[in-house]
Design a protein around this motif. Structure first.
Motif: not given
Length: 238
Positions: A2-15, A168-175, A183-185, A187-191
């Motif tokens: 489960t990807l936190k909405p705030e983490t998803r938003d942070k990743l959308r704001s970075v490259s 499976p479950g790793d977070i994919i970021l594409g721009d 790596p899923a574990g 993602v929050d600190e990377i974001a």
């Protein structure tokens, strides 16, 4: 995952390059999916947990046209089972000579609410997929069918896609620069770190545009650079 909405938003704001640097600091060197590009400009960035499909070299007696009538066929099942908000990532052996999918299957993913699709092979109907406005990444347009070379074999297992390990479950970021696997574990600190890095990079870009040199600024080896950045950040609400 489960990807936190705030983490998803942070990743959308970075490259993806910024995330690659954050991962490299932690010793991860092979997380970028090599050789893939978006079929059309991606805005906003594609973000979601990986749901995987693995292809293998086709064996003629097991990969005839009638296999697609089977509701349990791995390719068909992956299209219908990939969860909304996830990214379908396909290991197509870095071989774009035969298609990983076409516009009908990609349209079905879009209509089901999937966040995007990535293959290290290619798509047929690439011009039609490009017009969908749906995040789709491949190596290059493919021949009309996958029957001659590819055989879908596994769903939601660890794969390699463009030389990157994808679990499976790793977070994919594409721009528009490409695709990276987080790596899923982590993602929050990377974001969080990527957001901080982006703020500093925006500050640096502004300073360099105004004529400042990079020594002591990028990277910030001069203490004054950090003080000036803190003041800039406060002024700009960053």
């Amino acid at each position: 995952m489960t990807l936190k909405p705030e983490t998803r938003d942070k990743l959308r704001s970075v490259s993806t390059p910024t995330v690659a640097t954050a991962l490299f600091k932690r010793g991860f060197r092979n997380q970028a999916i090599q050789g893939v590009r978006p079929l059309s400009p991606v805005e906003p960035s594609m973000v979601g947990p990986a749901y995987t499909l693995r292809y293998m070299p086709a064996r003629e007696d097991l990969n005839k046209l009638e296999v697609f009538r089977d509701r349990g066929h791995p390719q068909r099942k992956a299209i219908e089972d990939c969860p909304p908000g996830a990214v379908l990532v396909m290991d197509s052996r870095k071989d774009a000579r035969a298609a990983s999918a076409g516009s009908i299957l990609v349209t079905r993913l879009m209509k089901r609410g999937v966040a995007g699709v990535v293959t290290d092979g290619g798509f047929r109907d690439s011009a039609d997929i490009a017009r969908l406005g749906f995040p789709a990444y491949h190596q290059r347009p493919s021949a009309p069918t996958n029957l001659t070379l590819h055989q879908a074999i596994d769903i939601n297992v660890p794969i390699g896609c463009g030389d990157a390990p994808v679990f499976p479950g790793d977070i994919i970021l594409g721009d528009n620069d490409g695709v990276i696997v987080i790596p899923a574990g982590l993602v929050d600190e990377i974001a969080e770190e990527a957001v901080e890095m982006t703020a500093y990079e925006d500050y640096v870009a502004e300073q360099v545009t105004s004529g400042q040199g990079i020594y002591g600024l990028y990277p910030p080896t001069n203490e004054q650079s950090l003080k000036d950045f803190a003041a800039w950040r406060k002024l700009n609400g960053r």
